[in-house]
Structure formats: structure tokens, C-alpha cells
Design an enzyme around this catalytic site. Sequence first.
Site, PDB file in Angstrom:
ATOM      1  N   ARG A  67      -8.326  15.340 -43.812  1.00  0.00           N
ATOM      2  CA  ARG A  67      -8.797  15.718 -42.486  1.00  0.00           C
ATOM      3  C   ARG A  67      -7.826  15.340 -41.367  1.00  0.00           C
ATOM      4  O   ARG A  67      -7.655  16.119 -40.431  1.00  0.00           O
ATOM      5  CB  ARG A  67     -10.205  15.201 -42.234  1.00  0.00           C
ATOM      6  N   THR A  68      -7.210  14.184 -41.453  1.00  0.00           N
ATOM      7  CA  THR A  68      -6.348  13.778 -40.336  1.00  0.00           C
ATOM      8  C   THR A  68      -5.132  14.693 -40.228  1.00  0.00           C
ATOM      9  O   THR A  68      -4.753  15.124 -39.138  1.00  0.00           O
ATOM     10  CB  THR A  68      -5.919  12.304 -40.480  1.00  0.00           C
TER      11      THR A  68
ATOM     12  N   LYS B 168      13.944   9.353 -54.103  1.00  0.00           N
ATOM     13  CA  LYS B 168      15.310   9.152 -54.584  1.00  0.00           C
ATOM     14  C   LYS B 168      15.907   7.864 -54.055  1.00  0.00           C
ATOM     15  O   LYS B 168      17.091   7.619 -54.187  1.00  0.00           O
ATOM     16  CB  LYS B 168      16.196  10.337 -54.164  1.00  0.00           C
TER      17      LYS B 168
ATOM     18  N   ARG C 152       1.738   8.795 -40.932  1.00  0.00           N
ATOM     19  CA  ARG C 152       0.784   7.925 -41.657  1.00  0.00           C
ATOM     20  C   ARG C 152       1.567   7.192 -42.731  1.00  0.00           C
ATOM     21  O   ARG C 152       2.372   7.803 -43.440  1.00  0.00           O
ATOM     22  CB  ARG C 152      -0.330   8.747 -42.281  1.00  0.00           C
TER      23      ARG C 152
ATOM     24  N   HIS D 299      -5.421   2.859 -36.348  1.00  0.00           N
ATOM     25  CA  HIS D 299      -5.622   4.297 -36.517  1.00  0.00           C
ATOM     26  C   HIS D 299      -6.161   4.798 -35.168  1.00  0.00           C
ATOM     27  O   HIS D 299      -7.338   5.097 -35.030  1.00  0.00           O
ATOM     28  CB  HIS D 299      -6.632   4.527 -37.650  1.00  0.00           C
TER      29      HIS D 299
END
Length: 310
Positions: free
Chosen positions: A57-58, A85, A107, A135
Site C-alpha cells: 500500500r505505501t 552485487k 523505505r 514512518h
Amino acid sequence: MFTQRHLLGIEPLHPVEIAALLDRADHYAEATRRGEKHGDALEGLTQINMFFENSTRTQASFEIAGKRLGADVMNMAMQASSLKKGETLIDTALTLNAMRPDLLVVRHPHSGAVNLLAEKVNCAVLNAGDGRHEHPTQALLDALTIRRAKGRLHRLTVAICGDIAHSRVARSNLILLGKMENRVRLIGPPTLMPSGIGEFGVEVTDDMEEGLKGADVVMMLRLQKERMDGGFIPSEREYYHRFGLDAAKLANAKPDAIVMHPGPMNRGVEIDGTLADDINRSVIQEQVEMGVAVRMAAMDLLAQNLAKAG
Ligand code: NCD
């Protein structure tokens, strides 16, 4: 009014800035309801979404928000990126920075990673959740949902229940609600309370009945199983029995108390599924709707500050 260069957390925001952002978000929420879904506040700007942790959702919400304001939006598939990598977070950031984005939405599973990244780039950075730290857009969308449902965002009693220790949502919310002069109660088992929580000026209890008494708002949190290394709760059944929100426990709160959850929900673990779907009590869908409006407002205000800085 809103003078920030980045949106890294609620901590640095002044109450006036919070109110200004929510006013702007209200405007966008109403415009969207009228069917106006094509603005130009971010026209010509490039928005990159970098999600180092799974999100449905975010990420979708930030993408829709950017597109509704005319930004060119790109989602980096971080699982498939050079990080695998061996490239460091900072090298990835510098590479992206060279592509001259205007807005970077990040995030990350580690607390503080987004702040570190913000020091290395020229664009505005928005924290979409870093570890257990903050958040901010979630707390802002919760605040907007509360303000619209209750008509104000001060002198309310807000109960935040469940896995407080692992929750950046709880942390950002209790900072925001404290700044706006609300009474915050944290409810959960002692094993899921962070140490030193007393310093935040909140009430703490492990008794749902006592904690919900007189609450205007009941905010439930997901059990963050991915951040636990075992032994935090006896069993999900036992947890639901003591801390799961159902109609009987909710009866301790005010008769018009609203029920919130940031999602994703574990139905039957922290909340009863029927109650979560009860449109007379639950504002969970409004939270999702306000999420897009808040992210539009945040990116709009940050873009204005970018333009002023030249
Ligand atoms: C929250 C998160 O990721 O911190 N979810 C979200 O942003 N919608 C809460 C959670 O994961 O439980």
C-alpha cells in the site's frame, strides 16, 4: 509555514507545519473526491521510489500521489538491484542522484538509513518507513483521518495497542499526537513495549479494559513477526484473547470511538475481522484514502521548497 527540505520523520516538524500539511492534504482529498485526479504541482519533476523492504500500500500510494500531481514516477526494483552485487546504500544513492531526481521516496529495514541517504543527495527525500524508527506519512495520514472523523486533533485520548516495540508507526504517531497535545495510552504485553518508553510522557498498561477506557481513538498495530526473533508472545491465540480488539473490548472505549489499523492486518490475531469491516466503527479504508492525499501534500510542499531553494 512548511520549511522542511526533507520529510524524514515527525520529530523535526513544528505543530504549525503539521497543520499546514494536513490542510493541504484535505484540499487534495476533496479534489480527488470530486474526480479531479490530474494536477500539475509536480509537472516536470522526477520521483523515484526505492523500497528496500516489501510494501504494497505505501508504495502504491506514493506512486498514485506522484502521478496525480503530474510527476514522472519510477519504481526501482531494489530486490533486483546492484545491492545484491555488493554495492552499498550510499553508492546506490549517489548513482541515482546523478540521474537528477527531484523526489526520492525511500523505505529501508534499518533505522536511520534514510537520514544517512538524505545527507548524500541533492533532492528532497521522503521516509516511507525505516526500521523501527519513523514512518512520518503514516502518522500524518492517521492524523488527517482522526481530524476529519473527530473534527479536531487535540485533547483526544488515543489508545495505541499491540506491538509497540517493533513499530515505527507507533513511534511516529506518539510523537505527532504528543506535539498536538493529545493524551496517548500504549497498551500491550511488557515484552512488546520498548524500554525507556516512560520518557515520552505516555501512559502504559498491559490491561486492554483499563487502557481503552474513555478512548476517542483506538489504533491497532500488526504483530511485526518479521522483526521478532521468537519468544515475544506465548501464542497467537492467547495474544488475541488478551489484546485482540473485538466488539466486547471496544465497549470500554467511548461509544463513538473510531477503530484504526495501518495495514496489513492479521485478522483474528490483533483485530476481529467483522469489526475491521464495520463501517460504523472502523476508518481503515479512510486511512488508505487519506494516505494518497497526505503524500500528495507532502511532495507538493517539498517541491515548493526545492523551487524556492533554486
Ligand atoms: C506499516 C509499516 O510498514 O510500517 N504498514 C504500512 O506502511 N502500511 C505497518 C506494518 O507493517 O504493520
